[in-house]
Design a protein around this motif. Sequence first.
Motif, PDB file in Angstrom:
ATOM      1  N   LEU A  11       0.817  -1.213   0.000  1.00  0.00           N
ATOM      2  CA  LEU A  11       0.000   0.000   0.000  1.00  0.00           C
ATOM      3  C   LEU A  11       0.853   1.265   0.000  1.00  0.00           C
ATOM      4  CD1 LEU A  11      -2.853  -1.046   2.446  1.00  0.00           C
ATOM      5  CD2 LEU A  11      -2.826  -1.141  -0.047  1.00  0.00           C
ATOM      6  N   GLU A  12       1.988   1.227   0.694  1.00  0.00           N
ATOM      7  CA  GLU A  12       2.898   2.374   0.655  1.00  0.00           C
ATOM      8  C   GLU A  12       3.377   2.611  -0.776  1.00  0.00           C
ATOM      9  OE1 GLU A  12       3.657   4.449   2.971  1.00  0.00           O
ATOM     10  OE2 GLU A  12       3.323   3.466   4.900  1.00  0.00           O
ATOM     11  N   TYR A  13       3.709   1.528  -1.468  1.00  0.00           N
ATOM     12  CA  TYR A  13       4.188   1.653  -2.845  1.00  0.00           C
ATOM     13  C   TYR A  13       3.086   2.129  -3.786  1.00  0.00           C
ATOM     14  CZ  TYR A  13       8.614  -0.652  -1.674  1.00  0.00           C
ATOM     15  OH  TYR A  13       9.838  -0.969  -1.143  1.00  0.00           O
ATOM     16  N   THR A  14       1.868   1.626  -3.593  1.00  0.00           N
ATOM     17  CA  THR A  14       0.804   2.046  -4.506  1.00  0.00           C
ATOM     18  C   THR A  14       0.483   3.533  -4.335  1.00  0.00           C
ATOM     19  OG1 THR A  14      -0.947   1.318  -2.961  1.00  0.00           O
ATOM     20  CG2 THR A  14      -0.232  -0.245  -4.653  1.00  0.00           C
ATOM     21  N   ARG A  15       0.548   4.026  -3.114  1.00  0.00           N
ATOM     22  CA  ARG A  15       0.360   5.473  -2.890  1.00  0.00           C
ATOM     23  C   ARG A  15       1.457   6.261  -3.582  1.00  0.00           C
ATOM     24  NH1 ARG A  15      -2.065   7.148   2.809  1.00  0.00           N
ATOM     25  NH2 ARG A  15      -0.545   8.803   2.602  1.00  0.00           N
ATOM     26  N   ALA A  16       2.698   5.786  -3.434  1.00  0.00           N
ATOM     27  CA  ALA A  16       3.822   6.462  -4.087  1.00  0.00           C
ATOM     28  C   ALA A  16       3.668   6.417  -5.601  1.00  0.00           C
ATOM     29  CB  ALA A  16       5.135   5.822  -3.655  1.00  0.00           C
ATOM     30  N   ASP A  17       3.250   5.259  -6.124  1.00  0.00           N
ATOM     31  CA  ASP A  17       3.054   5.132  -7.570  1.00  0.00           C
ATOM     32  C   ASP A  17       1.996   6.113  -8.062  1.00  0.00           C
ATOM     33  OD1 ASP A  17       4.942   3.116  -7.833  1.00  0.00           O
ATOM     34  OD2 ASP A  17       3.480   1.512  -7.559  1.00  0.00           O
ATOM     35  N   PHE A  18       0.929   6.277  -7.292  1.00  0.00           N
ATOM     36  CA  PHE A  18      -0.102   7.231  -7.692  1.00  0.00           C
ATOM     37  C   PHE A  18       0.461   8.649  -7.738  1.00  0.00           C
ATOM     38  CE2 PHE A  18      -3.307  10.392  -6.684  1.00  0.00           C
ATOM     39  CZ  PHE A  18      -4.180  10.188  -7.726  1.00  0.00           C
ATOM     40  N   ALA A  19       1.225   9.022  -6.711  1.00  0.00           N
ATOM     41  CA  ALA A  19       1.802  10.366  -6.677  1.00  0.00           C
ATOM     42  C   ALA A  19       2.766  10.578  -7.839  1.00  0.00           C
ATOM     43  CB  ALA A  19       2.506  10.599  -5.341  1.00  0.00           C
ATOM     44  N   ILE A  20       3.554   9.559  -8.174  1.00  0.00           N
ATOM     45  CA  ILE A  20       4.464   9.653  -9.318  1.00  0.00           C
ATOM     46  C   ILE A  20       3.667   9.843 -10.607  1.00  0.00           C
ATOM     47  CG2 ILE A  20       6.151   8.375 -10.711  1.00  0.00           C
ATOM     48  CD1 ILE A  20       7.067   7.059  -8.054  1.00  0.00           C
ATOM     49  N   ALA A  21       2.534   9.147 -10.711  1.00  0.00           N
ATOM     50  CA  ALA A  21       1.688   9.301 -11.897  1.00  0.00           C
ATOM     51  C   ALA A  21       1.225  10.746 -12.051  1.00  0.00           C
ATOM     52  CB  ALA A  21       0.484   8.367 -11.810  1.00  0.00           C
ATOM     53  N   GLN A  22       0.881  11.383 -10.940  1.00  0.00           N
ATOM     54  CA  GLN A  22       0.437  12.779 -11.005  1.00  0.00           C
ATOM     55  C   GLN A  22       1.583  13.700 -11.420  1.00  0.00           C
ATOM     56  OE1 GLN A  22      -2.931  12.946 -10.790  1.00  0.00           O
ATOM     57  NE2 GLN A  22      -2.484  10.766 -10.517  1.00  0.00           N
ATOM     58  N   PHE A  23       2.783  13.397 -10.932  1.00  0.00           N
ATOM     59  CA  PHE A  23       3.956  14.185 -11.324  1.00  0.00           C
ATOM     60  C   PHE A  23       4.227  14.015 -12.816  1.00  0.00           C
ATOM     61  CE2 PHE A  23       8.599  14.577 -11.866  1.00  0.00           C
ATOM     62  CZ  PHE A  23       8.765  15.879 -11.418  1.00  0.00           C
ATOM     63  N   ALA A  24       4.155  12.761 -13.290  1.00  0.00           N
ATOM     64  CA  ALA A  24       4.378  12.501 -14.709  1.00  0.00           C
ATOM     65  C   ALA A  24       3.346  13.221 -15.574  1.00  0.00           C
ATOM     66  CB  ALA A  24       4.338  10.998 -14.974  1.00  0.00           C
ATOM     67  N   LYS A  25       2.095  13.261 -15.098  1.00  0.00           N
ATOM     68  CA  LYS A  25       1.044  13.962 -15.826  1.00  0.00           C
ATOM     69  C   LYS A  25       1.384  15.436 -15.986  1.00  0.00           C
ATOM     70  CE  LYS A  25      -3.905  15.024 -15.521  1.00  0.00           C
ATOM     71  NZ  LYS A  25      -5.147  14.830 -14.706  1.00  0.00           N
ATOM     72  N   GLU A  26       1.844  16.055 -14.883  1.00  0.00           N
ATOM     73  CA  GLU A  26       2.190  17.476 -14.940  1.00  0.00           C
ATOM     74  C   GLU A  26       3.384  17.725 -15.863  1.00  0.00           C
ATOM     75  OE1 GLU A  26       0.568  20.112 -13.559  1.00  0.00           O
ATOM     76  OE2 GLU A  26      -0.951  18.579 -13.144  1.00  0.00           O
ATOM     77  N   MET A  27       4.254  16.720 -15.992  1.00  0.00           N
ATOM     78  CA  MET A  27       5.419  16.839 -16.862  1.00  0.00           C
ATOM     79  C   MET A  27       5.102  16.489 -18.314  1.00  0.00           C
ATOM     80  SD  MET A  27       7.860  17.904 -14.929  1.00  0.00           S
ATOM     81  CE  MET A  27       9.327  17.589 -15.904  1.00  0.00           C
ATOM     82  N   GLY A  28       3.878  16.061 -18.567  1.00  0.00           N
ATOM     83  CA  GLY A  28       3.486  15.721 -19.921  1.00  0.00           C
ATOM     84  C   GLY A  28       3.937  14.359 -20.390  1.00  0.00           C
ATOM     85  N   ASP A  29       4.360  13.508 -19.454  1.00  0.00           N
ATOM     86  CA  ASP A  29       4.831  12.154 -19.790  1.00  0.00           C
ATOM     87  C   ASP A  29       3.664  11.181 -19.643  1.00  0.00           C
ATOM     88  OD1 ASP A  29       6.062   9.691 -20.049  1.00  0.00           O
ATOM     89  OD2 ASP A  29       7.844  10.270 -18.907  1.00  0.00           O
ATOM     90  N   THR A  30       2.878  11.044 -20.699  1.00  0.00           N
ATOM     91  CA  THR A  30       1.662  10.232 -20.635  1.00  0.00           C
ATOM     92  C   THR A  30       1.966   8.766 -20.382  1.00  0.00           C
ATOM     93  OG1 THR A  30       0.559  11.761 -22.137  1.00  0.00           O
ATOM     94  CG2 THR A  30      -0.433   9.589 -21.865  1.00  0.00           C
ATOM     95  N   ASN A  31       3.035   8.245 -20.994  1.00  0.00           N
ATOM     96  CA  ASN A  31       3.376   6.830 -20.818  1.00  0.00           C
ATOM     97  C   ASN A  31       3.702   6.526 -19.362  1.00  0.00           C
ATOM     98  OD1 ASN A  31       2.996   6.244 -23.520  1.00  0.00           O
ATOM     99  ND2 ASN A  31       5.139   6.619 -24.067  1.00  0.00           N
ATOM    100  N   ALA A  32       4.521   7.370 -18.743  1.00  0.00           N
ATOM    101  CA  ALA A  32       4.870   7.158 -17.335  1.00  0.00           C
ATOM    102  C   ALA A  32       3.636   7.344 -16.454  1.00  0.00           C
ATOM    103  CB  ALA A  32       5.976   8.124 -16.912  1.00  0.00           C
ATOM    104  N   GLU A  33       2.805   8.319 -16.788  1.00  0.00           N
ATOM    105  CA  GLU A  33       1.588   8.534 -16.010  1.00  0.00           C
ATOM    106  C   GLU A  33       0.728   7.272 -15.993  1.00  0.00           C
ATOM    107  OE1 GLU A  33      -2.671  10.931 -16.273  1.00  0.00           O
ATOM    108  OE2 GLU A  33      -1.111  11.275 -17.783  1.00  0.00           O
ATOM    109  N   GLN A  34       0.488   6.688 -17.164  1.00  0.00           N
ATOM    110  CA  GLN A  34      -0.374   5.517 -17.247  1.00  0.00           C
ATOM    111  C   GLN A  34       0.268   4.293 -16.595  1.00  0.00           C
ATOM    112  OE1 GLN A  34      -3.550   5.632 -18.114  1.00  0.00           O
ATOM    113  NE2 GLN A  34      -3.178   7.836 -18.326  1.00  0.00           N
ATOM    114  N   GLU A  35       1.579   4.159 -16.721  1.00  0.00           N
ATOM    115  CA  GLU A  35       2.261   3.019 -16.103  1.00  0.00           C
ATOM    116  C   GLU A  35       2.162   3.077 -14.584  1.00  0.00           C
ATOM    117  OE1 GLU A  35       4.377  -0.381 -15.256  1.00  0.00           O
ATOM    118  OE2 GLU A  35       3.463   0.272 -17.153  1.00  0.00           O
ATOM    119  N   PHE A  36       2.414   4.224 -14.007  1.00  0.00           N
ATOM    120  CA  PHE A  36       2.373   4.331 -12.552  1.00  0.00           C
ATOM    121  C   PHE A  36       0.940   4.349 -12.029  1.00  0.00           C
ATOM    122  CE2 PHE A  36       6.798   5.442 -13.137  1.00  0.00           C
ATOM    123  CZ  PHE A  36       7.387   4.825 -12.041  1.00  0.00           C
ATOM    124  N   LEU A  37       0.008   4.870 -12.817  1.00  0.00           N
ATOM    125  CA  LEU A  37      -1.385   4.794 -12.414  1.00  0.00           C
ATOM    126  C   LEU A  37      -1.851   3.343 -12.398  1.00  0.00           C
ATOM    127  CD1 LEU A  37      -3.613   6.759 -11.562  1.00  0.00           C
ATOM    128  CD2 LEU A  37      -4.406   6.774 -13.934  1.00  0.00           C
TER     129      LEU A  37
END
Length: 278
Positions: A11-37
Motif C-alpha cells: 500500500l505504501e508503494y501504490t500510494r507512491a506510484d499514484f503520486a508519481i503518476a500525477q507528477f508525470a502527468k504534470e510533466m506531460g509524460d503520458t506513458n509514465a503517467e499511465q504506467e504508474f497509475l
Amino acid sequence: NGVGNGASMTLEYTRADFAIAQFAKEMGDTNAEQEFLKRSAYWRNIFDPETKYIRARTADGKFVPGFKPAQGDGFQEGNAAQYTLMIPYNLKGLVDAIGGPKAARARLDDYFSQYGSFSNMGPYFFIANEPSFGNPWIYNWAGYPWRTQEVVRKTINDLFTDKPDGMPGNDDLGATSSWIVFAELGFFPEIPGVGGVTTNSPMFPDVTLMLGDHPLQIVAKGAPDKLYVKSIALDGTPIRNWWIDWSRLSKANKLDFTLTGTPDTQAGELPPSYPAKK
C-alpha cells in the motif's frame, strides 16, 4: 509466518506510484503517467473479495490463514481493518469493493465505535499511526458527509487535550499536530499527489489564513456549536462535492461554510477518485 510487513508495504508503494503518476502527468509524460497509475491499482492484488479486506499473502500467493480484521500479520503497526482504508486516491473504488455505500458506512461506523491503541489495537481507528489520518473523511466518498463531520469533531474532542499527554501518539515531525490544524479549519488534504482538500465542519467562526502573501478568510458562523455543514461556497460559488481544488483555494478570498445544528442527510456529489484505466 514469513510475510513481514508485505501488505502495508504494498500500500505504501501504490500510494507512491499514484503520486508519481500525477507528477508525470504534470510533466506531460503520458506513458509514465499511465504506467504508474496502473501500478497504483495493485492494492487490488491483496484485496480479498470474500472478506472484503486487504490481506497479506504468503510466498506461494495464498492469503495468510486464520483471518480476522484485527489481524496484524503483514502490517506495520496496524492491522487489516486500518490498512484496508489506505487507498485515498481511489476511495470510490474502495467503497465499491467493500460492497457499496451502505456496506462502507456500516464498516466505518464499527471502525469508529472505539479507538485503537498500541496496547489494544482492535479493528478500530488508530490515529497514532499516520495511515489512519485521513480515515474520518472517507464518509464523504461513501455519501454520508455528516458522519465525517461527527467523527472529526469527536476525534478532536476525545483525543486532543491541553494536558501534557494531550497528543494522541508521536507527533512525528508535526504530522499529528497538522492533523488537528487542518481538522479545526474545516478541511484535510486527503489525496497524496493531488492538490486539494476534502471538507468537514470548522471549529472557528472566522479565521484568516495567509497562503504566502495571499489572505484566505474562512467563515463558519455558529462554529463550533453548530456541527453540521449545510452548504459551502468559495468566493460565492457553491462547492457541491466536498472537495476544493488547490488551484481554486489558493487564489480564493473567502471560503464560507453555512452551518446547522442538525445533520443535512443530502449526500451531494462525491469528491474525486482516480482509478487506473482498464
